[in-house]
Design an enzyme around this catalytic site. Structure first.
Site, mmCIF file in Angstrom:
data_model
loop_
_atom_site.group_PDB
_atom_site.id
_atom_site.type_symbol
_atom_site.label_atom_id
_atom_site.label_comp_id
_atom_site.label_asym_id
_atom_site.label_seq_id
_atom_site.Cartn_x
_atom_site.Cartn_y
_atom_site.Cartn_z
ATOM 1 N N GLU A 116 44.495 36.258 35.159
ATOM 2 C CA GLU A 116 45.929 36.527 34.956
ATOM 3 C C GLU A 116 46.542 35.489 34.013
ATOM 4 O O GLU A 116 47.347 35.820 33.132
ATOM 5 C CB GLU A 116 46.659 36.513 36.300
ATOM 6 C CG GLU A 116 46.214 37.641 37.215
ATOM 7 C CD GLU A 116 46.992 37.645 38.522
ATOM 8 O OE1 GLU A 116 46.745 36.743 39.356
ATOM 9 O OE2 GLU A 116 47.848 38.523 38.697
ATOM 10 N N GLU A 136 40.142 39.746 44.116
ATOM 11 C CA GLU A 136 41.179 39.731 45.159
ATOM 12 C C GLU A 136 40.798 40.622 46.337
ATOM 13 O O GLU A 136 41.044 40.283 47.499
ATOM 14 C CB GLU A 136 42.527 40.183 44.573
ATOM 15 C CG GLU A 136 43.285 39.118 43.807
ATOM 16 C CD GLU A 136 42.797 38.924 42.366
ATOM 17 O OE1 GLU A 136 41.776 39.518 41.987
ATOM 18 O OE2 GLU A 136 43.461 38.175 41.637
#
Ligand code: 1HE
Length: 272
Positions: A116, A136
């Protein structure tokens, strides 16, 4: 106070070099890292024309500090007392929509929040050792560093959904195919390539670089018509001499005073 050791900062001419510096924890991002990163980014905004983002040690970044996340989940770290904007969002937006371009040099792990962060940069260079993923799902959490917006817009919903559901890692060739990186270089060569690109970008005018990093992503969010309108405004944008005249009039006390509401229009100064 940011802990400067967690993020290194160096100015090389017009280029700021910003390095995640927590190699023993694979440059995992905790709150202190975010604060140091913010300080480095804002300093680069002030004194550099381009910035390069990289990781010290054998990885770019292993994402969210999972030990700190566990401490938060178990109440060992108190949640913020007020709801405020997520600090990752603030800092990554400063990178993506600040005044200067960022080039990311990527190697080793570029996963989770590390990916990210990388996607907030404007150009990404990956070396042959780099691998990219969104684990995740395996950790029972969700992206929280702007990935739903930035990663999804670059790679598309299909690719991001697959990355998140399966957790599979992409190699540099696959990352190149889905535009996660624009350049792939031999192992160990990402930082040199990123610095070479940054030096070239620094030769553009500051104004054009500003427009490239600020106008393009906003036009992406607009309709066809509004996008063309914003493009026209920006391509025509120049500061006319009239501006200087008006500023000088005020500074030299020659400007017409502001008129207070109901002041009848003849010169009653507005109290502020
Ligand atoms: C960490 C972290 C971390 C390493 N938080 N401490 N990110 C992940 O799910 C990736 C987790 N990390 C890994 O899968 C591996 O560490 C790596 C593939 C990146 C590197 O492997 P390796 O063999 O070189 O290192 P290691 O032995 O696994 O880890 C070395 C040390 O770093 C070890 O600590 P030590 O005290 O035992 O030496 C690890 O605990 C520590 N470490 N990664 C904390 N991530 C805002 S939302 C974003 C959500 C996410 O980012 S989810 C993805 C999280």
């Amino acid at each position: 106070m940011p802990d400067d050791a967690l993020v290194s900062y160096e100015l090389d001419g017009a280029v700021a070099l910003i390095g995640l510096n927590r190699p023993d924890k694979r440059n995992a991002i905790n709150d202190a890292v975010v604060e140091s990163l913010k300080a480095a980014v804002l300093r680069a905004h002030d004194e550099a024309q381009v910035a390069v983002l990289f990781g010290h040690g054998p990885n770019f970044c292993a994402g969210l500090d999972l030990a700190e996340a566990l401490a938060r989940a178990t109440g060992k770290i108190a949640p913020p007392r007020k709801r405020k904007r997520h600090n990752w969002h603030v800092v990554f937006d400063e990178i993506e929509r600040g005044p200067i371009p960022f080039v990311a040099a990527l190697h080793g792990a570029v996963v989770g929040g590390g990916l990210e962060l990388a996607m907030a940069a404007h150009i990404r260079v990956g070396d042959a050792s780099a691998f990219f993923g969104l684990p995740e799902g395996q950790r029972g959490i969700f992206v929280g560093g702007g990935g739903t917006v930035r990663i999804q817009r670059v790679v598309g919903t299909t690719v991001m959904t697959d990355m998140m559901l399966t957790g599979r890692l992409l190699d540099p060739a696959e990352a190149l195919a889905v535009h996660i990186v624009r350049y792939v270089v031999p192992a160990g060569a990402a930082l040199a390539k990123a610095r070479e690109l940054a030096a070239r970008i620094a030769q553009n005018t500051v104004e054009t670089n500003w427009k490239i990093v600020n106008v393009l992503p906003r036009v992406m969010d607009l309709s066809h018509d509004d996008g063309l309108f914003l493009e026209q405004l920006n391509s025509a944008m120049a500061r006319p001499p009239e501006v200087e005249r008006r500023l000088r009039e005020f500074v030299e006390g020659k400007a017409r005073p502001l008129v207070a509401p109901g002041g009848g229009g003849d010169g009653e100064r507005r109290q502020s």
